[in-house]
Every structure is written in structure tokens, then in C-alpha cells.
Scaffold this active site. Structure first.
Site, PDB file in Angstrom:
ATOM      1  N   ASP A  34      43.402  11.039  45.876  1.00 25.13           N
ATOM      2  CA  ASP A  34      43.372  12.295  46.488  1.00 25.13           C
ATOM      3  C   ASP A  34      44.612  12.334  44.636  1.00 25.13           C
ATOM      4  O   ASP A  34      45.204  11.745  44.360  1.00 25.13           O
ATOM      5  CB  ASP A  34      44.683  12.710  47.293  1.00 25.13           C
ATOM      6  CG  ASP A  34      44.612  14.063  47.983  1.00 25.13           C
ATOM      7  OD1 ASP A  34      44.340  14.184  48.870  1.00 25.13           O
ATOM      8  OD2 ASP A  34      45.375  14.128  46.949  1.00 25.13           O
ATOM      9  N   ILE A  35      44.348  13.250  44.189  1.00 25.47           N
ATOM     10  CA  ILE A  35      44.727  14.366  42.989  1.00 25.47           C
ATOM     11  C   ILE A  35      46.224  14.362  42.577  1.00 25.47           C
ATOM     12  O   ILE A  35      46.842  14.072  42.435  1.00 25.47           O
ATOM     13  CB  ILE A  35      43.817  15.236  42.832  1.00 25.47           C
ATOM     14  CG1 ILE A  35      43.853  15.386  40.868  1.00 25.47           C
ATOM     15  CG2 ILE A  35      44.557  16.962  43.277  1.00 25.47           C
ATOM     16  CD1 ILE A  35      42.852  16.621  40.827  1.00 25.47           C
ATOM     17  N   ASN A  92      42.221  16.987  58.606  1.00 24.67           N
ATOM     18  CA  ASN A  92      42.763  18.548  58.724  1.00 24.67           C
ATOM     19  C   ASN A  92      41.451  18.955  59.307  1.00 24.67           C
ATOM     20  O   ASN A  92      39.563  18.621  58.246  1.00 24.67           O
ATOM     21  CB  ASN A  92      43.177  18.892  57.844  1.00 24.67           C
ATOM     22  CG  ASN A  92      44.637  18.037  57.151  1.00 24.67           C
ATOM     23  OD1 ASN A  92      45.215  18.442  58.469  1.00 24.67           O
ATOM     24  ND2 ASN A  92      44.581  18.316  56.162  1.00 24.67           N
ATOM     25  N   GLU A 100      41.816  22.614  53.297  1.00 24.24           N
ATOM     26  CA  GLU A 100      41.769  23.374  52.067  1.00 24.24           C
ATOM     27  C   GLU A 100      40.467  23.038  51.526  1.00 24.24           C
ATOM     28  O   GLU A 100      40.484  23.884  51.143  1.00 24.24           O
ATOM     29  CB  GLU A 100      42.596  22.775  50.845  1.00 24.24           C
ATOM     30  CG  GLU A 100      43.225  23.082  49.749  1.00 24.24           C
ATOM     31  CD  GLU A 100      43.805  21.895  48.680  1.00 24.24           C
ATOM     32  OE1 GLU A 100      43.124  22.278  47.612  1.00 24.24           O
ATOM     33  OE2 GLU A 100      45.385  20.854  48.964  1.00 24.24           O
ATOM     34  N   HIS A 105      36.561  15.151  54.659  1.00 28.52           N
ATOM     35  CA  HIS A 105      37.151  14.037  53.349  1.00 28.52           C
ATOM     36  C   HIS A 105      38.243  13.651  55.006  1.00 28.52           C
ATOM     37  O   HIS A 105      38.732  14.947  55.980  1.00 28.52           O
ATOM     38  CB  HIS A 105      38.045  14.865  53.073  1.00 28.52           C
ATOM     39  CG  HIS A 105      38.846  15.746  52.728  1.00 28.52           C
ATOM     40  ND1 HIS A 105      38.276  16.979  53.035  1.00 28.52           N
ATOM     41  CD2 HIS A 105      40.037  15.727  53.048  1.00 28.52           C
ATOM     42  CE1 HIS A 105      38.785  18.305  53.332  1.00 28.52           C
ATOM     43  NE2 HIS A 105      40.445  17.531  53.184  1.00 28.52           N
ATOM     44  N   HIS A 107      42.065  11.401  54.821  1.00 29.07           N
ATOM     45  CA  HIS A 107      42.574  11.193  54.078  1.00 29.07           C
ATOM     46  C   HIS A 107      43.246   9.500  55.222  1.00 29.07           C
ATOM     47  O   HIS A 107      43.358   9.490  56.446  1.00 29.07           O
ATOM     48  CB  HIS A 107      44.304  11.489  54.234  1.00 29.07           C
ATOM     49  CG  HIS A 107      44.018  12.968  53.597  1.00 29.07           C
ATOM     50  ND1 HIS A 107      44.979  13.958  52.317  1.00 29.07           N
ATOM     51  CD2 HIS A 107      43.462  14.630  54.307  1.00 29.07           C
ATOM     52  CE1 HIS A 107      44.672  14.702  52.708  1.00 29.07           C
ATOM     53  NE2 HIS A 107      43.455  15.423  53.612  1.00 29.07           N
TER      54      HIS A 107
HETATM   55  P1  5GP Z   1      42.592  19.098  52.910  1.00 34.20           P
HETATM   56  O1  5GP Z   1      43.943  19.667  53.024  1.00 34.20           O
HETATM   57  O2  5GP Z   1      41.679  20.153  52.888  1.00 34.20           O
HETATM   58  O3  5GP Z   1      43.209  18.036  53.728  1.00 34.20           O
HETATM   59  O4  5GP Z   1      43.157  18.194  51.511  1.00 34.20           O
HETATM   60  C1  5GP Z   1      42.422  18.430  50.424  1.00 34.20           C
HETATM   61  C2  5GP Z   1      42.883  17.592  49.478  1.00 34.20           C
HETATM   62  O5  5GP Z   1      41.834  16.527  48.578  1.00 34.20           O
HETATM   63  C3  5GP Z   1      44.237  17.779  49.326  1.00 34.20           C
HETATM   64  O6  5GP Z   1      45.555  16.629  49.021  1.00 34.20           O
HETATM   65  C4  5GP Z   1      44.403  17.877  47.840  1.00 34.20           C
HETATM   66  O7  5GP Z   1      44.993  17.088  46.776  1.00 34.20           O
HETATM   67  C5  5GP Z   1      42.823  16.331  47.361  1.00 34.20           C
HETATM   68  N1  5GP Z   1      42.089  17.966  46.212  1.00 34.20           N
HETATM   69  C6  5GP Z   1      41.890  19.066  45.655  1.00 34.20           C
HETATM   70  N2  5GP Z   1      41.399  18.776  44.809  1.00 34.20           N
HETATM   71  C7  5GP Z   1      41.122  17.887  44.295  1.00 34.20           C
HETATM   72  C8  5GP Z   1      40.575  17.283  42.546  1.00 34.20           C
HETATM   73  O8  5GP Z   1      40.115  17.713  42.504  1.00 34.20           O
HETATM   74  N3  5GP Z   1      40.241  15.674  42.782  1.00 34.20           N
HETATM   75  C9  5GP Z   1      40.721  14.952  43.858  1.00 34.20           C
HETATM   76  N4  5GP Z   1      40.785  13.948  43.548  1.00 34.20           N
HETATM   77  N5  5GP Z   1      41.453  15.653  45.293  1.00 34.20           N
HETATM   78  C10 5GP Z   1      41.801  16.483  45.618  1.00 34.20           C
END
Ligand code: 5GP
Length: 117
Positions: A34-35, A92, A100, A105, A107
Site C-alpha cells: 500500500d502506498i 472495503n 476508495e 482489493h 488489505h
Molecule cells: P480502500 O479505501 O479502497 O479500501 O483502499 C485503497 C488503498 O489503496 C488505500 O489504502 C491507499 O493508500 C491505496 N492506494 C491508493 N493509490 C495507490 C497507488 O497508486 N499505489 C498503491 N500501492 N496503493 C495505493
């Protein structure tokens, strides 16, 4: 019904428009860090297929894809020796889940006590 967004960030990682270090790859799935990590280990695992969220994946993907996906998570648990120390898996989904990125995905969080949900 919401359509899959072909330009979402994870689609761009899959089609290599966006470069990311792949930690592990299987026939149908990939894993990368994760970034913005929320724990010492914070890995994202995604299917290569175009699935928006968990229910979309389970309803549309083949059994091979589903099995491959969960076994990749299991391999990550093993190579990081997390069986004994523990870990957290989060997926999520949709608006109320505050998803997001609209590509399924999971985590995988670990490396310290993660506290209560
Ligand atoms: P969500 O909120 O959709 O469950 O999680 C999305 C995740 O993607 C977040 O934890 C965010 O930090 C990660 N993320 C967003 N953009 C990027 C990216 O460009 N590269 C990586 N490796 N992770 C990302």
C-alpha cells in the site's frame, strides 16, 4: 449497477501503465505494498480480472480465480510468518464501506498489534 472503471489506479497497475513493485504474483492475482501503509506490513492483494468489489468478484469470477486469490493471500501470510503472530484482512466495499479504489482489493495488515476494529 455500477460499471467497472477501466481507469482506476489498480487497473493501471495491472496493465502496467503505473509502475509498482509487485511482491507476489499468481496466475490470476497480484500483491503489492500500500502506498500509505497503516501498519509495518500493509499489502494489497487484487485479482487481475475486472471486479469492483467482493460480491462482484464472488458472483462473476471463476472458481479458479477465487481460489487463486485467496491462496495468494495465504502465501503472503506464510512468507511473512504471520500464522502465529496474527494479521488482519480488510476488504472495503462500496459507499458505506468507504472503498476508495473501485477494483477489489484485500488489505493484509500485520507487524504489530493492530488494536480493536
Ligand atoms: P480502500 O479505501 O479502497 O479500501 O483502499 C485503497 C488503498 O489503496 C488505500 O489504502 C491507499 O493508500 C491505496 N492506494 C491508493 N493509490 C495507490 C497507488 O497508486 N499505489 C498503491 N500501492 N496503493 C495505493
Amino acid at each position: 449497477m455500477i460499471n467497472y472503471d477501466e481507469n482506476n489506479i489498480f487497473a493501471n497497475i495491472i496493465n502496467k501503465k503505473l509502475s509498482t513493485e509487485i511482491i507476489m504474483e499468481s496466475e490470476h492475482s497480484i500483491a503489492f505494498n500500500d502506498i500509505a501503509p497503516q501498519a509495518p506490513i500493509h499489502i494489497l492483494v487484487i485479482p487481475k480480472g475486472k471486479y469492483i468489489k467482493y460480491d462482484d468478484f464472488l458472483n462473476k469470477a471463476s472458481k479458479d480465480e477465487v481460489y487463486d486469490f485467496f491462496m495468494l493471500i495465504n502465501s503472503l501470510v506464510k512468507i511473512n510468518n504471520l500464522e502465529n503472530t496474527g494479521y488482519r484482512l480488510i476488504a472495503n466495499a462500496g459507499k458505506n464501506g468507504n472503498q476508495e479504489v473501485p477494483h477489489l482489493h484485500f488489505h493484509l495488515l500485520a507487524g504489530q498489534n493492530l488494536g480493536k476494529m
